[in-house]
Motif scaffolding. Structure first.
Motif, short mmCIF file in Angstrom:
data_model
loop_
_atom_site.label_atom_id
_atom_site.label_comp_id
_atom_site.label_asym_id
_atom_site.label_seq_id
_atom_site.Cartn_x
_atom_site.Cartn_y
_atom_site.Cartn_z
N LEU A 132 39.67 14.61 54.29
CA LEU A 132 40.73 13.94 53.38
C LEU A 132 41.96 14.84 53.61
CD1 LEU A 132 38.76 13.38 50.18
CD2 LEU A 132 39.96 11.68 51.44
N GLY A 133 41.98 16.01 53.83
CA GLY A 133 42.95 17.13 53.91
C GLY A 133 43.80 16.58 55.05
N ILE A 134 43.12 16.14 56.38
CA ILE A 134 43.92 16.05 57.34
C ILE A 134 44.61 14.40 57.02
CG2 ILE A 134 43.59 15.00 59.72
CD1 ILE A 134 41.34 16.99 59.85
N CYS A 135 43.92 13.50 56.48
CA CYS A 135 44.68 12.49 55.99
C CYS A 135 45.67 12.59 55.34
CB CYS A 135 43.83 11.25 55.51
SG CYS A 135 42.41 10.74 56.57
N GLY A 136 45.78 13.63 54.26
CA GLY A 136 46.93 13.87 53.29
C GLY A 136 48.12 14.43 54.26
N LEU A 137 47.61 15.52 55.36
CA LEU A 137 48.88 15.77 55.93
C LEU A 137 49.61 14.76 56.86
CD1 LEU A 137 47.24 19.12 57.44
CD2 LEU A 137 49.15 19.02 55.99
N GLU A 138 48.82 13.82 57.54
CA GLU A 138 49.29 12.70 58.34
C GLU A 138 50.15 12.06 57.16
OE1 GLU A 138 45.92 10.80 59.96
OE2 GLU A 138 45.84 12.32 61.41
#
Length: 155
Positions: free
Chosen positions: A132-138
């Protein structure tokens, strides 16, 4: 000027979302996949372990790190080429004590598949959180890229 950075991040994001949907939608297929992988892993352990150096190194590292033996258990090595050639189980199954006989293997030693399932059940929330953190950064990167593109285009 095209918003190429935005497009690249969008494509990666869509692939991630599609992968998650496939995993969730076809979870019933995972049992079939696991059974197939288990059969293949068992076959490789029986036929190639001890003969193929790369495969043996990978399996030894996996079994050492996860504190497991075989895919389903140490029984995967019964009637294996390794056992027939050495008349013992791999030393990693007995904490690197040699000779490694069936009586030396702890009844607590589990197969690597069970160890992996246990790892995922303990750390699944962490893996999900990181995802989820990676998706948020993207998403943030896509927003910034579009904002910059719009600012540059106005000038």
């Amino acid at each position: 000027m095209t918003p190429s950075f935005f497009i690249i991040i969008l494509i990666i994001f869509i692939v991630e979302i599609a992968g998650a949907v496939v995993v969730l939608a076809f979870s019933s297929l995972s049992k079939i996949l696991i059974e197939y992988l288990g059969n293949k892993a068992g076959q490789y352990l029986r036929e190639d372990y001890g003969l193929n150096n790369e495969l043996t190194t990978v399996w030894n590292a996996t079994m050492k790190e996860m504190k497991c033996c075989g895919f389903h258990g140490y029984e995967d090595f019964k009637n294996s080429t390794y056992y027939r050639n050495n008349l013992e189980f791999p030393p990693v199954c007995c904490d690197f004590k040699s000779p490694c006989q069936e009586s030396s293997i702890s009844h607590l030693t589990k197969g690597c598949f069970t160890a992996f399932e246990s790892f995922l059940s303990k750390n699944g929330k962490i893996v999900g959180g990181v995802t989820l953190g990676i998706c948020g950064l993207e998403l943030a990167a896509m927003i910034v890229a579009l904002m910059l593109f719009c600012q540059i285009r106005k000038k």
